[in-house]
Design a protein around this motif. Structure first.
Motif: not given
Lengths: 202, 267
Positions: A45, A48, A52, A59-63, A65, A68, B254
């Motif tokens: 990550d 961009p 997923e 999911a990465c996007s739920a973590c 960063p 992760w 992010r």
């Protein structure tokens, strides 16, 4: 599935999909410049990307960063150091005996942690960068040509070291190398990266 | 003591020095003669115009006009800060960061000084407000531009290190801490050095001007001290806010380093 990369796209490459089981080591190869490092950067990550990445179904996007990246980390081919002293980069372990043991297993001088970073050779940096990444006990370890700066003897030491670490801590490992012989030694299967996807290498 | 009024002839004599300089430039083939004459002329025109604008402003003295004038000055300063950077943040956000930082460093400090320290009636009296703002804009600009330039340059040059730190699970704030504090120091050093040299090595321009204008030296010095404090504080706050805002722009939610927001083609 432990690590699952689903339809990952970045720049104008992909989609890339693959899975790595817990404790499995998968080889990754492909011509120079095809974007193996970028693939790793997308999985961690740092850039961009579409698609997923899942770790144990999350999911990465739920973590968060930062969390992760401490679970899914990468050891870049060229390592970077910012403190003057080598040991200052190892906060968690401090000067623990385990870290010193690991240094010796990789053929590093036992006193290397007290050295100035400027004194390190390329190969020493590379091995220390691996140890630095391992101090977070990552669940996924992405190795970008981890032995490119090492001679045959130290390459052997590193392969044995990672193998032992894998048996003990069961991370999922993706190992990038341009040496088919090495990938045969360290991994059960090898993926070949192309512009439009990943292929099982035979 | 009355001020000796300068006649056009007096200025013409000073201008002849510039003509002499451009002749010298021609003799030494420095190739600067056109530039010297052009910018000398442009400077004269700019200052004459501003003199007329100020005369009008001082006579009128309305809040609206003072605000309008200060906004124009602020926008120009923001543009100048942006122009001094090698790798600038592209688009509107780059300008907004520069303008906001200049707002913090100059606008807010000027208003504070007018309301709390000088306490002139009304607080926006243009004779005080406009020179004060101009002084702060001009002097804090250097530090802020320097800090922002260094920030983008360092993040660009040391991106490997920053990304390595992100990979070790650090937040963007941790990963860029060394760079950000280095940039803040860089931005504040010139004004700290200026404070150290003030009066010993250099006689600050404003004080010199006031003394030439007939103000008793001790009064002039007091104003200079006030200005120095304001500039130093303004530079400091402006630099800190500029770096803080740049950080938010250069990293995304992010915690990725986004060098794609930089304009690198002209670098």
């Amino acid at each position: 599935m432990y690590l699952f990369v689903e339809h990952l796209t970045f720049l104008d490459k992909g989609p890339y999909s693959f899975a790595v089981e817990k404790g499995e080591c998968v080889g990754l190869t492909g011509r120079s410049g095809i974007g193996k490092t970028q693939l790793f950067r997308a999985i961690t990550d740092l850039i961009p990307a579409g698609g997923e990445v899942f770790l144990e179904g999350i999911a990465c996007s739920a973590c968060n960063p930062t969390q992760w990246r401490s679970k899914v980390t990468m050891v870049p081919a060229d390592s970077h150091w910012w403190h003057d002293k080598v040991g200052d980069h190892f906060v968690e372990f401090g000067q623990s005996p385990l870290l010193r043991d690991n240094c010796e297993l990789l053929g590093l001088d036992a006193a290397v942690l007290d050295w100035q970073v400027s004194r390190l050779s390329t190969g020493e940096r590379q091995r220390l960068a691996l140890l630095r990444a391992l101090q977070m006990t990552p669940a996924v370890l992405l190795l970008d040509e981890p032995s490119s700066g090492l001679d045959a003897y130290h390459t052997g030491l590193m392969e044995v070291f990672i193998e032992q670490y894998r048996r003990l801590n069961k991370p999922a490992i993706v190992w990038v190398s341009h040496d088919p012989e090495q990938l045969k030694r360290v991994s059960a299967r090898v993926l070949r990266m192309e512009q439009n996807g990943l292929y099982q290498s035979t | 003591m009355d001020v000796v009024s300068l006649s056009s002839v007096d200025l013409a004599i000073a201008a002849s020095l510039l003509v002499l300089l451009s002749l010298l430039s021609m003799l030494l083939s420095l190739g600067l003669e056109r530039k010297i004459l052009f910018f000398g002329g442009r400077m004269t025109a700019q200052l004459l115009v501003i003199g007329l604008v100020l005369r009008f402003l001082f006579a009128d003295g309305s809040l609206l006009l003072v605000l309008l004038m200060s906004t124009v000055m602020l926008l120009a300063a923001g543009r100048e800060v942006q122009a001094r950077q090698k790798r600038k943040i592209v688009g509107l956000s780059g300008y907004l960061i520069s303008i906001s930082a200049m707002f913090v460093s100059s606008f807010s400090v000027t208003v504070l000084a007018l309301l709390v320290i000088i306490r002139v009636e009304p607080w926006y009296t243009p004779q005080y407000a406009i020179p004060l703002l101009g002084m702060l804009l001009g002097n804090t600009m250097t530090g802020i531009a320097l800090a922002m330039d260094r920030m983008t340059d360092q993040l660009y040059g040391r991106r490997g290190e920053v990304e390595q730190r992100l990979l070790l699970g650090q937040t963007w704030q941790e990963a860029s801490r060394d760079i950000r504090s280095d940039c803040m120091r860089t931005g504040m050093m010139p004004i700290i050095n200026a404070m150290a040299a003030a009066g010993l090595v250099s006689l600050p321009g404003m004080m010199t001007g006031q003394i030439l204008g007939g103000t008793p030296p001790v009064e002039a010095v007091k104003y200079q001290i006030l200005i120095m404090f304001l500039i130093a504080a303004g530079t400091g706050f402006g630099v800190v806010s500029a770096i803080w805002m740049s950080g938010w722009r250069l990293f995304d939610e992010r915690h990725r380093l986004r060098l794609d927001v930089l304009d690198v083609e002209r670098a």
